[in-house]
Write a protein that holds these residues in place. Structure first.
Motif, short mmCIF file in Angstrom:
data_model
loop_
_atom_site.label_atom_id
_atom_site.label_comp_id
_atom_site.label_asym_id
_atom_site.label_seq_id
_atom_site.Cartn_x
_atom_site.Cartn_y
_atom_site.Cartn_z
N LYS A 1 -5.53 16.38 3.74
CA LYS A 1 -6.13 15.35 4.60
C LYS A 1 -7.49 15.84 5.10
O LYS A 1 -7.56 16.73 5.97
CB LYS A 1 -5.22 15.06 5.79
N LYS B 1 0.86 -1.19 0.00
CA LYS B 1 0.00 0.00 0.00
C LYS B 1 0.90 1.24 0.00
O LYS B 1 1.82 1.34 0.80
CB LYS B 1 -0.93 -0.02 1.22
N ILE B 2 0.64 2.15 -0.91
CA ILE B 2 1.51 3.31 -1.10
C ILE B 2 1.34 4.30 0.04
O ILE B 2 0.23 4.63 0.42
CB ILE B 2 1.17 4.00 -2.44
N SER B 3 2.47 4.75 0.59
CA SER B 3 2.41 5.73 1.67
C SER B 3 2.02 7.09 1.11
O SER B 3 2.34 7.43 -0.02
CB SER B 3 3.78 5.82 2.34
N SER B 4 1.33 7.87 1.92
CA SER B 4 0.86 9.17 1.42
C SER B 4 1.75 10.31 1.92
O SER B 4 1.37 11.45 1.92
CB SER B 4 -0.58 9.39 1.86
N ARG B 5 2.97 9.95 2.36
CA ARG B 5 3.85 10.99 2.89
C ARG B 5 4.51 11.84 1.80
O ARG B 5 4.97 12.93 2.05
CB ARG B 5 4.93 10.36 3.77
N GLU B 6 4.56 11.30 0.57
CA GLU B 6 5.32 11.95 -0.50
C GLU B 6 4.55 11.92 -1.81
O GLU B 6 3.82 10.97 -2.07
CB GLU B 6 6.60 11.14 -0.73
N ASN C 1 -3.08 -2.97 5.32
CA ASN C 1 -3.09 -4.24 4.59
C ASN C 1 -1.93 -5.14 5.02
O ASN C 1 -0.78 -4.80 4.78
CB ASN C 1 -2.99 -3.97 3.08
N ASP D 1 -5.48 9.63 -1.28
CA ASP D 1 -4.33 10.38 -0.77
C ASP D 1 -3.68 11.21 -1.88
O ASP D 1 -2.90 12.11 -1.62
CB ASP D 1 -3.28 9.42 -0.22
N PHE D 2 -3.99 10.84 -3.13
CA PHE D 2 -3.34 11.50 -4.27
C PHE D 2 -4.35 11.94 -5.31
O PHE D 2 -5.39 11.32 -5.48
CB PHE D 2 -2.38 10.52 -4.96
N ARG E 1 -0.06 14.80 -3.45
CA ARG E 1 -0.89 14.51 -2.29
C ARG E 1 -2.10 15.44 -2.20
O ARG E 1 -2.01 16.61 -2.56
CB ARG E 1 -0.06 14.64 -1.00
#
Lengths: 255, 255
Positions: free
Chosen positions: B165, A149-154, B186, B101-102, B162
């Motif tokens: 939030k 699952k892709i992190s949303s930090r970047e 996950n 998130d994107f 991004r």
């Protein structure tokens, strides 16, 4: 016994476990075409092989003369076609599904991808750089593990590679299959639409091509032209007309 | 009069006119939560503001005590929340929607993007290259025009930036709103799930957080833990239990 294949809906290409690239296609036109085929052939001996994406609208009636093949991504459509052709002689193939032109090849964080490319510059002669950068953008070392699952930090970059053209397989499998292709464009002239649709027909040996433009489709109307050997043979204004027109021309002229 | 907001389904971010990035979320849990709220409050004076993506399953009954706000992308969710807060004092906010998130920032053919980056190398000192490349990967000059249907002749790169939030807005709008957050991971340990969910709760001042793992969700079961002030206060095994549990704790303890 006649065998008819109809493909319906739009494919889904996974990005990760929760994200995916989908197509806006609903499968409504395919459902109408299926109904027309069932009505037209009535008591004859035939089977409709209905290859549909999970998100497509379901056929109105699923009866004993229909077989449903649920599919998801482009590869699964190819697998379903292979299965059908390996078991039956297919007489008609109505390929109304919107198959994704691209599938996800990688995801990578922007900053790390930039670092990978800038590192390359020190190690390679200037004249080879463009090609090397292209290689990285096609398949970077820093790609995230598949399925994670892709992190949303970047911010991230998603690499998309072309999928095989499903329509080009049909006549390879059987040159005798009557093939109906579909071309959907967005905001072009009729001349341009005809040109692109003719090319699709020629390249893939389609017997008929239905060409339409998103700008001329809404809840009330669905403008479309039907092409045969590069010429417009019919014009339609609603989904119902399209479905009836295709089926009449396909089954009426080719008994 | 009580005002309850429920967000449901997954957002859709457009890539072009026919392609989009979607989330696998169905909105089924939100629908159950809505039903529990309606049952629990019964004849009381209240309104449920149901912010739902177009693809989410519809609520079982839409009655006079419900208002539906259809949304598509992340920005439209923010707009809907703004609208609700500008008109009402919101007592409870159940944010079960899977917000992307994107969002798509650009699409560019791989070969042209590689050329743009390689051209940069001649014009810039080595020590600035990494940063310059990152700028290009974030927003290249060679980006295709927005809204144009992407050609399938070449592999492409899709830039994803991004989104804001959404959950962080709620308490900013009204610190008194009772906020229920959701965290889906996950394939992680319960310890890790709890840790991430606690962080979400702390960062956004959630009153409750429902934490679950995709590996423990299927047609029969839906394992989840409910967190309050960083501690597990309940465990659930089905969507029904989750919906009842959240509503009981939220409305039962906070009349």
């Amino acid at each position: 016994m006649k065998h008819i294949v109809i493909t319906a809906g739009g494919t889904v290409e996974k990005i990760d476990e929760v994200r995916q690239i989908t197509n806006t296609s609903t499968g409504k036109l395919a459902r109408l075409i299926c109904k027309e085929v069932l009505d037209y052939l009535g008591d004859e001996d035939f089977t409709v092989h209905y290859i549909m994406s999970k998100r497509a609208v379901k056929p109105e009636v699923v009866q004993s003369k229909m077989m449903i093949y649920p599919v998801s991504d482009t590869q699964s459509v190819i697998d379903a076609i292979d299965k059908v052709y390996s078991q039956h002689k297919i007489d008609y193939f109505i390929h109304s599904m919107a198959v994704s032109d691209f599938t996800t090849s990688y995801t990578a964080p922007v900053s790390i991808l930039a670092k990978e490319i800038s590192n390359l510059i020190q190690d390679n002669p200037v004249e080879e750089l463009e090609e090397k950068i292209q290689e990285i953008l096609t398949s970077p070392y820093c790609a995230l593990p598949r399925g994670a699952k892709i992190s949303s930090r970047e911010d991230i970059v998603l690499g998309l590679k072309r999928t095989p053209k499903v329509i080009s397989y049909i006549k390879d499998r059987d040159p005798e299959t009557f093939l109906v292709g579909f071309k959907l464009l967005n905001g072009v002239s009729e001349e341009r639409l005809k040109e692109v649709a003719c090319k699709l027909g020629k390249d893939n040996d389609c017997n008929l091509v239905l060409a339409n433009d998103m700008c001329n489709i809404n809840n009330e109307k669905h403008e479309a032209i039907l092409l045969k050997d590069g010429c417009i043979v019919e014009r339609f204004h609603t989904k119902d007309e399209i479905a009836k027109g295709i089926v009449m021309r396909m089954l009426g002229e080719n008994k």
